[in-house]
Design a protein around this motif. Structure first.
Motif, PDB file in Angstrom:
ATOM      1  N   PRO A   1       5.116   8.036  -4.024  1.00  0.00           N
ATOM      2  CA  PRO A   1       6.198   9.028  -3.972  1.00  0.00           C
ATOM      3  C   PRO A   1       7.551   8.442  -4.350  1.00  0.00           C
ATOM      4  CG  PRO A   1       5.569   8.343  -1.746  1.00  0.00           C
ATOM      5  CD  PRO A   1       4.556   7.756  -2.682  1.00  0.00           C
ATOM      6  N   THR A   2       7.653   7.105  -4.408  1.00  0.00           N
ATOM      7  CA  THR A   2       8.938   6.477  -4.732  1.00  0.00           C
ATOM      8  C   THR A   2       9.165   6.347  -6.234  1.00  0.00           C
ATOM      9  OG1 THR A   2       8.072   4.199  -4.708  1.00  0.00           O
ATOM     10  CG2 THR A   2       8.784   5.135  -2.600  1.00  0.00           C
ATOM     11  N   PHE A   3       8.137   6.537  -7.064  1.00  0.00           N
ATOM     12  CA  PHE A   3       8.270   6.291  -8.494  1.00  0.00           C
ATOM     13  C   PHE A   3       8.933   7.479  -9.187  1.00  0.00           C
ATOM     14  CE2 PHE A   3       4.306   3.299  -8.732  1.00  0.00           C
ATOM     15  CZ  PHE A   3       4.962   2.403  -7.907  1.00  0.00           C
ATOM     16  N   GLN A   4      10.003   7.198  -9.942  1.00  0.00           N
ATOM     17  CA  GLN A   4      10.733   8.273 -10.615  1.00  0.00           C
ATOM     18  C   GLN A   4      10.702   8.157 -12.135  1.00  0.00           C
ATOM     19  OE1 GLN A   4      14.402   9.543  -8.955  1.00  0.00           O
ATOM     20  NE2 GLN A   4      13.992   8.688  -6.928  1.00  0.00           N
ATOM     21  N   ALA A   5      10.281   7.025 -12.657  1.00  0.00           N
ATOM     22  CA  ALA A   5      10.123   6.827 -14.100  1.00  0.00           C
ATOM     23  C   ALA A   5       9.492   5.455 -14.292  1.00  0.00           C
ATOM     24  CB  ALA A   5      11.466   6.913 -14.836  1.00  0.00           C
ATOM     25  N   GLY A   6       9.144   5.151 -15.531  1.00  0.00           N
ATOM     26  CA  GLY A   6       8.565   3.842 -15.799  1.00  0.00           C
ATOM     27  C   GLY A   6       8.631   3.489 -17.270  1.00  0.00           C
ATOM     28  N   LEU A   7       8.616   2.195 -17.542  1.00  0.00           N
ATOM     29  CA  LEU A   7       8.446   1.682 -18.904  1.00  0.00           C
ATOM     30  C   LEU A   7       7.123   0.932 -18.928  1.00  0.00           C
ATOM     31  CD1 LEU A   7      11.756   0.177 -20.364  1.00  0.00           C
ATOM     32  CD2 LEU A   7      10.567   2.268 -21.018  1.00  0.00           C
ATOM     33  N   HIS A   8       6.200   1.412 -19.753  1.00  0.00           N
ATOM     34  CA  HIS A   8       4.860   0.854 -19.797  1.00  0.00           C
ATOM     35  C   HIS A   8       4.730  -0.061 -21.012  1.00  0.00           C
ATOM     36  CE1 HIS A   8       0.227   1.701 -19.860  1.00  0.00           C
ATOM     37  NE2 HIS A   8       0.521   0.454 -19.582  1.00  0.00           N
ATOM     38  N   ASP A   9       4.602  -1.353 -20.772  1.00  0.00           N
ATOM     39  CA  ASP A   9       4.334  -2.339 -21.811  1.00  0.00           C
ATOM     40  C   ASP A   9       2.819  -2.533 -21.838  1.00  0.00           C
ATOM     41  OD1 ASP A   9       4.008  -4.537 -23.441  1.00  0.00           O
ATOM     42  OD2 ASP A   9       5.464  -5.807 -22.411  1.00  0.00           O
ATOM     43  N   ARG A  10       2.169  -1.984 -22.861  1.00  0.00           N
ATOM     44  CA  ARG A  10       0.711  -1.896 -22.836  1.00  0.00           C
ATOM     45  C   ARG A  10       0.011  -3.221 -23.121  1.00  0.00           C
ATOM     46  NH1 ARG A  10       2.108   2.867 -25.470  1.00  0.00           N
ATOM     47  NH2 ARG A  10       1.614   1.980 -27.510  1.00  0.00           N
ATOM     48  N   ARG A  11       0.616  -4.135 -23.904  1.00  0.00           N
ATOM     49  CA  ARG A  11      -0.100  -5.339 -24.313  1.00  0.00           C
ATOM     50  C   ARG A  11       0.626  -6.642 -23.988  1.00  0.00           C
ATOM     51  NH1 ARG A  11      -4.932  -6.416 -25.452  1.00  0.00           N
ATOM     52  NH2 ARG A  11      -4.405  -7.801 -27.183  1.00  0.00           N
ATOM     53  N   GLY A  12       1.849  -6.554 -23.499  1.00  0.00           N
ATOM     54  CA  GLY A  12       2.663  -7.754 -23.369  1.00  0.00           C
ATOM     55  C   GLY A  12       2.485  -8.545 -22.106  1.00  0.00           C
ATOM     56  N   VAL A  13       1.578  -8.129 -21.210  1.00  0.00           N
ATOM     57  CA  VAL A  13       1.368  -8.840 -19.948  1.00  0.00           C
ATOM     58  C   VAL A  13      -0.113  -8.802 -19.606  1.00  0.00           C
ATOM     59  CG1 VAL A  13       1.996  -9.008 -17.499  1.00  0.00           C
ATOM     60  CG2 VAL A  13       3.660  -8.122 -19.140  1.00  0.00           C
ATOM     61  N   ALA A  14      -0.631  -9.928 -19.134  1.00  0.00           N
ATOM     62  CA  ALA A  14      -1.999  -9.996 -18.623  1.00  0.00           C
ATOM     63  C   ALA A  14      -1.956 -10.332 -17.137  1.00  0.00           C
ATOM     64  CB  ALA A  14      -2.804 -11.058 -19.370  1.00  0.00           C
ATOM     65  N   MET A  15      -2.977  -9.915 -16.419  1.00  0.00           N
ATOM     66  CA  MET A  15      -3.161 -10.294 -15.026  1.00  0.00           C
ATOM     67  C   MET A  15      -4.226 -11.390 -14.968  1.00  0.00           C
ATOM     68  SD  MET A  15      -1.126  -8.263 -13.302  1.00  0.00           S
ATOM     69  CE  MET A  15      -0.040  -8.316 -14.716  1.00  0.00           C
ATOM     70  N   LEU A  16      -4.054 -12.338 -14.042  1.00  0.00           N
ATOM     71  CA  LEU A  16      -5.062 -13.387 -13.885  1.00  0.00           C
ATOM     72  C   LEU A  16      -4.980 -13.990 -12.492  1.00  0.00           C
ATOM     73  CD1 LEU A  16      -3.182 -16.143 -14.099  1.00  0.00           C
ATOM     74  CD2 LEU A  16      -3.450 -15.784 -16.541  1.00  0.00           C
ATOM     75  N   ASN A  17      -5.986 -14.781 -12.171  1.00  0.00           N
ATOM     76  CA  ASN A  17      -5.994 -15.548 -10.922  1.00  0.00           C
ATOM     77  C   ASN A  17      -5.306 -16.877 -11.211  1.00  0.00           C
ATOM     78  OD1 ASN A  17      -6.894 -17.575  -9.001  1.00  0.00           O
ATOM     79  ND2 ASN A  17      -8.394 -16.090  -8.274  1.00  0.00           N
ATOM     80  N   PRO A  18      -4.106 -17.098 -10.699  1.00  0.00           N
ATOM     81  CA  PRO A  18      -3.312 -18.264 -11.123  1.00  0.00           C
ATOM     82  C   PRO A  18      -3.915 -19.603 -10.740  1.00  0.00           C
ATOM     83  CG  PRO A  18      -2.223 -17.121  -9.315  1.00  0.00           C
ATOM     84  CD  PRO A  18      -3.360 -16.253  -9.743  1.00  0.00           C
TER      85      PRO A  18
END
Length: 472
Positions: free
Chosen positions: A183-200
């Protein structure tokens, strides 16, 4: 925060272990033996985090015959490399906004190099079979206040005008909540390819295994105590031995640099994070998050959050604590006041998850510099190179920094070494008590801006004009 709310939220922390979730892994490898006696090599790498590991690995890839030794004071990946949020960004400049403000004439080149660097990390994960839950899911920068939504839209339009919006999409409130339901989200910028998630932590351990496989001699529990010229090369003393090397690469980041004049350019800042228990199918459905992007909010004191491979939520950021005198001490790693604050913020963002518990709560030091992104240099007539100042965005950028150090040690100009970003240094921090006073005033001003529609006071405007700043 009302006492009843505080009690309700802090109950979620009652069983949280004060250790980094990623390092609390039964697959954690045994450390390599410490160095005893004298070693010689072509290249000595000091530091067993990402910066040092990528340097050793890339050095062997460039020349498999090169004799490489790596020294680590404790265990590979035990510090910032093993306990961060696991966001692996293409950005080399701590975000496009910071890079555009500082290096507008070469920002397109920096963006291209950053994208290429992230591609190379993805290829290395596949090539060496690095079991680190690598997911190139992208990231959404979310607005939680109306003024932030306006700022995000204006920033997106500026990116479009500059030709820097490829792969980025502006999301209104409905669109961003379709991705992740808060309920707190009012807008967003979605970078579709510029970030990956991983187990550091698993990335660090995998890089260590890859280095060993390529013939790097890795010594753990071997702190480097001193660095001095020795003939045509350098000598490093350790508790039980020494290493003589033709060239030395320093990847010690937040820890005191063996080149003393470099130390004034960084200060340690303590960052904290929580990890939840795994979400049930029903809890996950209530949040959505089907595309598993990383998220961060747009405040000056921001949060970063993401899903792990087993559908836990990591929730970190907000507080950035600078200890007086810039000392790195283990007692600063645990901060219950911050954990309670973060828990309250978590359930404000995701009220549908009330009753969820946190299993891990931890903190630790990262190095920051006055321009927020890494800086580079050489010492001892080009026989020593260093990189530092990644300011919490080093999971991806350290690989680029490793290549910069190797280029500098080779003594030949490259596309990387010609960058203004590589050729220039940030402003150093002043001595105490001025460093602590300036950072405290900046933090107070940033919190005040967050509470007053983003309006920056005279101090922040002055810092902006000087190219200085401080955030979490």
């Amino acid at each position: 925060m009302a006492p009843s709310a505080m009690s309700r939220w802090t109950k979620s922390l009652s069983e949280a272990q004060p250790v980094p979730y990623w390092l609390d892994d039964p697959g954690r490898p045994r450390p390599e033996p410490a160095l005893t006696g004298a070693e010689t090599c072509d290249l000595l790498v000091v530091g067993g985090g990402y910066s040092g590991l990528w340097t050793a690995l890339n050095a062997k890839e460039r020349d498999p015959r090169r004799d490489v030794v790596l020294l680590e004071g404790r265990e590979a990946g035990w510090a910032a490399s093993g306990r961060n949020g696991g966001f692996c960004a293409a950005s080399l400049t701590h975000g496009l906004s910071n890079g555009l403000a500082r290096w507008p004439d070469e920002i397109h080149r920096l963006q291209e190099l950053g994208t290429r660097n992230l591609d190379e990390i993805e290829k290395a994960v596949a090539r060496y079979g690095l079991d680190c839950d690598f997911e190139r899911t992208g990231e959404i920068d979310v607005a939680t206040e109306a003024y932030q939504a306006g700022e995000l839209r204006a920033w997106y339009e500026e990116m479009e005008r500059a030709g820097l919006a490829d792969g980025v999409e502006f999301l209104d409130a409905e669109a961003v909540r379709e991705q992740v339901a808060s309920p707190t989200f009012q807008a967003g910028l979605h970078d579709r390819r510029g970030v990956a998630m991983l187990n550091p932590a698993r990335l660090a351990w995998g890089l260590k295994r890859a280095c060993l496989r390529l013939g790097v001699r890795v010594y753990e529990r071997t702190p480097a105590l001193s660095l001095k010229p020795y003939g045509a090369g350098m000598a490093v003393r350790t508790p039980y031995g020494s290493v003589r090397a033709r060239r030395v690469a320093l990847g010690t980041n937040v820890f005191p640099n063996l080149v003393r004049r470099v130390r004034a350019y960084t200060v340690p800042v303590y960052d904290y994070a929580l990890m939840t228990e795994p979400l049930t199918a029903g809890q996950l459905a209530s949040v959505g998050w089907k595309n598993r992007q990383g998220l961060g909010d747009s405040a000056n004191q921001f949060h970063y959050f993401r899903l792990s491979a087993d559908n836990r939520i990591l929730w970190g950021g907000y507080d950035a604590i600078y200890p007086y005198g810039g000392r790195v001490r283990s007692e600063y790693d645990d901060r219950p006041d911050t954990y309670a604050k973060l828990a309250g913020h978590f359930f404000t963002c995701f009220p549908q998850l009330e009753g969820l518990r946190f299993t891990h709560a931890w903190g630790g030091a990262i190095d920051t510099c006055s321009r927020f992104s890494a800086f580079f240099g050489t010492a001892h007539h080009g026989r020593v190179a260093y990189a530092a100042g990644y300011t919490g965005l080093g999971v991806g950028a350290t690989r680029f920094g490793a290549d910069v150090m190797l280029d500098l040690l080779a003594g030949r100009p490259t596309e990387r070494t010609s960058l203004e970003m590589v050729r220039t240094k940030p402003l150093p921090f002043p001595p105490e008590p001025f460093a602590w006073t300036g950072i405290a005033l900046t933090k107070w001003s940033l919190a005040r801006a967050d509470a007053h529609g983003g309006r920056r006071n005279l101090w922040l405007r002055t810092m902006d004009r000087m190219g200085l700043g401080f955030d979490s």
